[in-house]
Design a protein around this motif. Structure first.
Motif, PDB file in Angstrom:
ATOM      1  N   GLN A 168       0.814  -1.223   0.000  1.00 42.31           N
ATOM      2  CA  GLN A 168       0.000   0.000   0.000  1.00 42.31           C
ATOM      3  C   GLN A 168       0.842   1.265   0.000  1.00 42.31           C
ATOM      4  OE1 GLN A 168      -2.598  -0.720   3.384  1.00 42.31           O
ATOM      5  NE2 GLN A 168      -4.147  -1.646   2.045  1.00 42.31           N
ATOM      6  N   VAL A 169       1.525   1.558   1.084  1.00 40.71           N
ATOM      7  CA  VAL A 169       2.362   2.756   1.157  1.00 40.71           C
ATOM      8  C   VAL A 169       3.791   2.317   1.458  1.00 40.71           C
ATOM      9  CG1 VAL A 169       2.776   4.949   2.334  1.00 40.71           C
ATOM     10  CG2 VAL A 169       0.418   4.143   1.997  1.00 40.71           C
ATOM     11  N   SER A 170       4.735   2.648   0.578  1.00 44.90           N
ATOM     12  CA  SER A 170       6.118   2.217   0.762  1.00 44.90           C
ATOM     13  C   SER A 170       6.823   3.080   1.808  1.00 44.90           C
ATOM     14  CB  SER A 170       6.883   2.316  -0.558  1.00 44.90           C
ATOM     15  OG  SER A 170       7.118   3.687  -0.885  1.00 44.90           O
ATOM     16  N   GLY A 171       7.981   2.594   2.236  1.00 47.51           N
ATOM     17  CA  GLY A 171       8.765   3.372   3.175  1.00 47.51           C
ATOM     18  C   GLY A 171       9.205   4.705   2.599  1.00 47.51           C
ATOM     19  N   LEU A 172       9.499   4.739   1.299  1.00 48.41           N
ATOM     20  CA  LEU A 172       9.885   5.997   0.657  1.00 48.41           C
ATOM     21  C   LEU A 172       8.733   7.001   0.677  1.00 48.41           C
ATOM     22  CD1 LEU A 172      11.880   4.598  -2.395  1.00 48.41           C
ATOM     23  CD2 LEU A 172      12.824   5.971  -0.529  1.00 48.41           C
ATOM     24  N   GLU A 173       7.529   6.517   0.426  1.00 53.56           N
ATOM     25  CA  GLU A 173       6.360   7.412   0.479  1.00 53.56           C
ATOM     26  C   GLU A 173       6.103   7.875   1.909  1.00 53.56           C
ATOM     27  OE1 GLU A 173       3.501   5.767  -3.089  1.00 53.56           O
ATOM     28  OE2 GLU A 173       3.824   4.454  -1.371  1.00 53.56           O
ATOM     29  N   PHE A 174       6.321   6.978   2.858  1.00 56.86           N
ATOM     30  CA  PHE A 174       6.160   7.318   4.271  1.00 56.86           C
ATOM     31  C   PHE A 174       7.160   8.409   4.669  1.00 56.86           C
ATOM     32  CE2 PHE A 174       7.084   5.747   8.815  1.00 56.86           C
ATOM     33  CZ  PHE A 174       6.131   6.601   9.368  1.00 56.86           C
ATOM     34  N   LEU A 175       8.413   8.251   4.214  1.00 56.69           N
ATOM     35  CA  LEU A 175       9.427   9.251   4.521  1.00 56.69           C
ATOM     36  C   LEU A 175       9.061  10.605   3.914  1.00 56.69           C
ATOM     37  CD1 LEU A 175      12.140  10.123   5.653  1.00 56.69           C
ATOM     38  CD2 LEU A 175      13.235   9.177   3.608  1.00 56.69           C
ATOM     39  N   LYS A 176       8.561  10.589   2.689  1.00 56.39           N
ATOM     40  CA  LYS A 176       8.152  11.848   2.058  1.00 56.39           C
ATOM     41  C   LYS A 176       7.039  12.514   2.867  1.00 56.39           C
ATOM     42  CE  LYS A 176       6.627  13.935  -2.283  1.00 56.39           C
ATOM     43  NZ  LYS A 176       5.697  14.858  -1.613  1.00 56.39           N
ATOM     44  N   GLN A 177       6.102  11.728   3.370  1.00 59.74           N
ATOM     45  CA  GLN A 177       5.020  12.259   4.199  1.00 59.74           C
ATOM     46  C   GLN A 177       5.593  12.929   5.451  1.00 59.74           C
ATOM     47  OE1 GLN A 177       2.252   9.282   5.621  1.00 59.74           O
ATOM     48  NE2 GLN A 177       0.571  10.753   5.687  1.00 59.74           N
ATOM     49  N   LEU A 178       6.586  12.292   6.047  1.00 60.74           N
ATOM     50  CA  LEU A 178       7.229  12.872   7.231  1.00 60.74           C
ATOM     51  C   LEU A 178       7.935  14.171   6.875  1.00 60.74           C
ATOM     52  CD1 LEU A 178       8.784   9.639   8.810  1.00 60.74           C
ATOM     53  CD2 LEU A 178       6.893  10.981   9.760  1.00 60.74           C
ATOM     54  N   ARG A 179       8.703  14.160   5.793  1.00 62.08           N
ATOM     55  CA  ARG A 179       9.493  15.328   5.427  1.00 62.08           C
ATOM     56  C   ARG A 179       8.622  16.503   4.973  1.00 62.08           C
ATOM     57  NH1 ARG A 179      12.646  13.490   8.367  1.00 62.08           N
ATOM     58  NH2 ARG A 179      14.538  12.347   7.826  1.00 62.08           N
ATOM     59  N   ASP A 180       7.433  16.214   4.499  1.00 63.31           N
ATOM     60  CA  ASP A 180       6.530  17.280   4.063  1.00 63.31           C
ATOM     61  C   ASP A 180       5.818  17.946   5.231  1.00 63.31           C
ATOM     62  OD1 ASP A 180       7.188  16.923   1.435  1.00 63.31           O
ATOM     63  OD2 ASP A 180       5.422  15.741   0.916  1.00 63.31           O
ATOM     64  N   ASP A 181       5.918  17.361   6.420  1.00 65.04           N
ATOM     65  CA  ASP A 181       5.267  17.922   7.608  1.00 65.04           C
ATOM     66  C   ASP A 181       6.323  18.668   8.429  1.00 65.04           C
ATOM     67  OD1 ASP A 181       4.218  18.184  10.329  1.00 65.04           O
ATOM     68  OD2 ASP A 181       2.630  16.809   9.707  1.00 65.04           O
ATOM     69  N   PRO A 182       6.121  19.969   8.695  1.00 59.65           N
ATOM     70  CA  PRO A 182       7.126  20.749   9.440  1.00 59.65           C
ATOM     71  C   PRO A 182       7.493  20.137  10.787  1.00 59.65           C
ATOM     72  CG  PRO A 182       5.460  22.200   8.521  1.00 59.65           C
ATOM     73  CD  PRO A 182       4.975  20.801   8.295  1.00 59.65           C
ATOM     74  N   ARG A 183       6.580  19.378  11.382  1.00 53.60           N
ATOM     75  CA  ARG A 183       6.872  18.760  12.679  1.00 53.60           C
ATOM     76  C   ARG A 183       7.932  17.671  12.566  1.00 53.60           C
ATOM     77  NH1 ARG A 183       1.127  16.561  14.253  1.00 53.60           N
ATOM     78  NH2 ARG A 183       1.261  16.076  12.021  1.00 53.60           N
ATOM     79  N   PHE A 184       8.036  17.065  11.391  1.00 56.39           N
ATOM     80  CA  PHE A 184       8.893  15.889  11.246  1.00 56.39           C
ATOM     81  C   PHE A 184       9.934  16.029  10.132  1.00 56.39           C
ATOM     82  CE2 PHE A 184       4.517  14.290  12.362  1.00 56.39           C
ATOM     83  CZ  PHE A 184       4.765  14.176  13.729  1.00 56.39           C
ATOM     84  N   GLU A 185      10.129  17.245   9.627  1.00 50.68           N
ATOM     85  CA  GLU A 185      11.007  17.400   8.471  1.00 50.68           C
ATOM     86  C   GLU A 185      12.463  17.043   8.780  1.00 50.68           C
ATOM     87  OE1 GLU A 185      10.961  21.388   7.079  1.00 50.68           O
ATOM     88  OE2 GLU A 185      11.368  22.279   9.033  1.00 50.68           O
ATOM     89  N   THR A 186      12.853  17.062  10.054  1.00 47.86           N
ATOM     90  CA  THR A 186      14.220  16.676  10.404  1.00 47.86           C
ATOM     91  C   THR A 186      14.253  15.487  11.370  1.00 47.86           C
ATOM     92  OG1 THR A 186      14.236  18.329  12.174  1.00 47.86           O
ATOM     93  CG2 THR A 186      15.144  18.993  10.039  1.00 47.86           C
ATOM     94  N   LEU A 187      13.138  14.791  11.531  1.00 45.03           N
ATOM     95  CA  LEU A 187      13.086  13.620  12.395  1.00 45.03           C
ATOM     96  C   LEU A 187      14.010  12.535  11.825  1.00 45.03           C
ATOM     97  CD1 LEU A 187      11.698  12.031  14.748  1.00 45.03           C
ATOM     98  CD2 LEU A 187       9.968  11.320  13.057  1.00 45.03           C
ATOM     99  N   PRO A 188      14.963  12.007  12.618  1.00 44.06           N
ATOM    100  CA  PRO A 188      15.861  10.972  12.091  1.00 44.06           C
ATOM    101  C   PRO A 188      15.090   9.727  11.651  1.00 44.06           C
ATOM    102  CG  PRO A 188      16.724  11.875  14.147  1.00 44.06           C
ATOM    103  CD  PRO A 188      15.318  12.407  13.997  1.00 44.06           C
ATOM    104  N   VAL A 189      15.436   9.213  10.478  1.00 41.10           N
ATOM    105  CA  VAL A 189      14.772   8.026   9.923  1.00 41.10           C
ATOM    106  C   VAL A 189      15.835   7.046   9.440  1.00 41.10           C
ATOM    107  CG1 VAL A 189      13.271   7.134   8.102  1.00 41.10           C
ATOM    108  CG2 VAL A 189      12.709   9.304   9.231  1.00 41.10           C
ATOM    109  N   ILE A 190      15.705   5.790   9.878  1.00 38.49           N
ATOM    110  CA  ILE A 190      16.578   4.710   9.428  1.00 38.49           C
ATOM    111  C   ILE A 190      15.752   3.752   8.583  1.00 38.49           C
ATOM    112  CG2 ILE A 190      18.001   2.752  10.155  1.00 38.49           C
ATOM    113  CD1 ILE A 190      18.496   4.243  12.791  1.00 38.49           C
ATOM    114  N   PHE A 191      16.275   3.404   7.405  1.00 42.35           N
ATOM    115  CA  PHE A 191      15.602   2.434   6.551  1.00 42.35           C
ATOM    116  C   PHE A 191      16.141   1.030   6.813  1.00 42.35           C
ATOM    117  CE2 PHE A 191      14.325   5.516   2.946  1.00 42.35           C
ATOM    118  CZ  PHE A 191      13.015   5.533   3.390  1.00 42.35           C
TER     119      PHE A 191
END
Length: 233
Positions: A58-81
């Motif tokens: 349904q929603v890939s990790g890359l799409e999930f990361l984009k959703q995070l980065r598009d939100d000012p609250r999470f644009e710099t939240l560390p993400v490990i794949f």
């Protein structure tokens, strides 16, 4: 208080094993079986770091990361794949999307813990109290001036290529330029019209990308390898 992590993976066995290992290492881990659950969990928990698979239905990790980065609250939240896809092009795609680390499956749990610990330590090192004092700024300015003088004597400023390919986002570049100019996080936040918390996260990401652990190390690295924009100096 233990750091809060969110783990997103559609494999129950792996999810449970990784959760147990991270919790044994002292972290609080919240799990989700897909990106949509992960998004809800991130908004509820406001974690310190996210670990997510790339290959999910349904929603890939890359799409999930984009959703995070598009939100000012999470644009710099560390993400490990975490992913079974270990080809170079896939890693490049992950880093281009804004992940902070990439660990292909199968992986050693100790390596994952080491990566999580490193990222969170660098993030903590980037934090400065909200009340930056004149003494803090004066000392940092003195150290930067000293670094500049040493490098000028060696003729090293902006002449030595960086040992790795470094791609900074425009905001990361702006933060780097201001750090090199000797500004503390509170002043950088005012200049860029953002929060001190976001500046801390950007500085942490700069530490991670350059392999440095302090502002003075970051400044030296940036000056030695010509990583600041000429217009700022």
């Amino acid at each position: 208080m233990p750091e809060q992590l969110v783990l997103v993976d559609d494999e129950p066995g792996l999810r449970e094993a990784v959760q147990a290992y991270l919790e044994d290492s002292g972290y609080t881990v919240h799990t989700a079986s897909n990106a949509r659950e992960g998004w809800d969990t991130v908004q509820r928990v406001m974690p310190d770091l996210v670990i997510t698979d790339i290959m999910m239905p349904q929603v890939s990790g890359l799409e999930f990361l984009k959703q995070l980065r598009d939100d000012p609250r999470f644009e710099t939240l560390p993400v490990i794949f975490l992913t079974a896809r270990g080809m170079t092009n896939d890693r490049i795609q992950g880093y281009d999307a804004g992940c902070d680390a990439y660990l292909p499956k199968p992986f050693d749990p100790d390596e994952l813990v080491a990566i999580v610990t490193r990222i969170l330590k660098q993030r903590a090192a980037a934090k400065v109290s909200s009340g930056d004092s004149d003494a803090d700024i004066a000392e940092l300015s003195r150290q930067i001036a000293e670094i500049r003088a040493i490098l000028m004597q060696r003729g090293a400023i902006a002449q030595t290529p960086a040992p790795m390919k470094l791609d900074f986002t425009p905001r990361e570049q702006s933060v780097l330029d201001l750090v090199v100019d000797g500004l503390m996080n509170k002043e950088i936040a005012r200049r860029l019209d953002t929060s001190v918390r976001n500046v801390e996260k950007y500085v942490s990401r700069l530490f991670s990308k350059t392999g440095t652990n302090s502002r003075t190390e970051l400044v030296r690295f940036a000056l030695e390898h010509g990583l600041t924009t000429p217009a700022s100096h």
